[in-house]
Scaffold this active site. Structure first.
Site, short mmCIF file in Angstrom:
data_model
loop_
_atom_site.label_atom_id
_atom_site.label_comp_id
_atom_site.label_asym_id
_atom_site.label_seq_id
_atom_site.Cartn_x
_atom_site.Cartn_y
_atom_site.Cartn_z
N ASP A 1 0.10 5.98 11.63
CA ASP A 1 -0.11 4.68 12.28
C ASP A 1 1.19 3.90 12.45
O ASP A 1 1.17 2.74 12.83
CB ASP A 1 -1.12 3.85 11.49
CG ASP A 1 -0.66 3.55 10.06
OD1 ASP A 1 0.45 3.99 9.68
OD2 ASP A 1 -1.41 2.88 9.32
N SER B 1 0.81 -1.23 0.00
CA SER B 1 0.00 0.00 0.00
C SER B 1 0.83 1.26 0.00
O SER B 1 0.37 2.32 -0.45
CB SER B 1 -0.93 0.01 1.22
OG SER B 1 -0.18 -0.06 2.42
N HIS C 1 2.05 3.66 7.45
CA HIS C 1 1.71 4.36 6.21
C HIS C 1 2.22 5.80 6.26
O HIS C 1 1.82 6.57 7.14
CB HIS C 1 0.20 4.35 5.98
CG HIS C 1 -0.35 2.98 5.75
ND1 HIS C 1 -0.90 2.23 6.76
CD2 HIS C 1 -0.40 2.22 4.63
CE1 HIS C 1 -1.29 1.06 6.27
NE2 HIS C 1 -0.99 1.03 4.98
#
Length: 216
Positions: free
Chosen positions: A188, A19, A191
């Site tokens: 977090d 991601s 990310h």
């Protein structure tokens, strides 16, 4: 008589990973996402407009997922430069989903990717990005208990295959002195924020300048 300057050969720079690379690329009309890959694409648009930047990140991917799709999402694009940025989910998901990836399986999968590149495009520069965790909490910091060994595997494979390392751990060690906080780089812990993506792009460019044959 005016001579036409020779243009660089068009080349494809492919980024594959999870991601952090993906960064909502499927929602982006350009397919680049909104993270470090886009920042690098903007750099090449200005400084090497014949280059093509391809983003093949998929959120949630681990090494085993890249193994599964490496042919279609990497090799079939015939890239001249390949960047692999994967690994944090192989550790993070152990704590969030109970999915344990052994170091042996991680190394076997990562080695498969590099073997495929060696067999099909031995002259192509390959950049291996070191995954990082920003210690925003004690819970996040425990990811290091699993990730550190996998980072060591990436470093050893980079030495073995003689690939460049985009060392984000080194970047983290250097940025606290200018006022960054862990949450300022990754809310977090995993990310990246906008600032985090900018630092990744900057370190990628610095590393690439050392291995790019067009610079020599």
């Amino acid at each position: 008589m005016t001579t036409t300057p020779s243009l660089p050969e068009p080349r494809t720079l492919l980024f594959i990973g999870d991601s952090i690379t993906d960064c909502s690329r499927t929602e982006d009309p350009d397919g680049l996402g909104y993270g470090y890959v886009r920042l690098l694409a903007e750099h090449f648009a200005a400084h090497e407009p014949t280059a093509r930047v391809v983003n093949r990140g998929i959120g949630g991917d681990k090494v085993e997922d890249l193994v599964e799709r490496f042919g279609s999402d990497c090799l079939e694009h015939d890239p001249q430069v390949v960047t692999i940025y994967v690994g944090v989910n192989d550790s993070w998901h152990r704590y969030t989903r109970g999915e344990h990836v052994t170091d042996e399986d991680f190394e076997a999968g990562y080695r498969y990717l590099l073997d495929q590149l060696s067999a099909t495009r031995p002259a192509a520069p390959v950049l291996l990005v070191i995954p990082f965790v920003a210690d925003v909490s004690g819970e996040t910091a425990q990811i290091h208990d699993d990730l550190d060994a996998k980072v060591a595997i990436i470093r050893e494979l980079a030495r073995e295959f003689q690939h460049a390392v985009v060392d984000l751990e080194k970047v983290l060690e250097s940025v606290w002195t200018v006022g960054h906080t862990p949450a300022g780089l990754a809310n977090d812990g995993v990310h990246p924020t906008i600032a985090g993506h900018r630092l990744i792009a900057d370190e990628w460019l610095r590393t690439f300048a050392e291995v790019d044959p067009s610079r020599h």
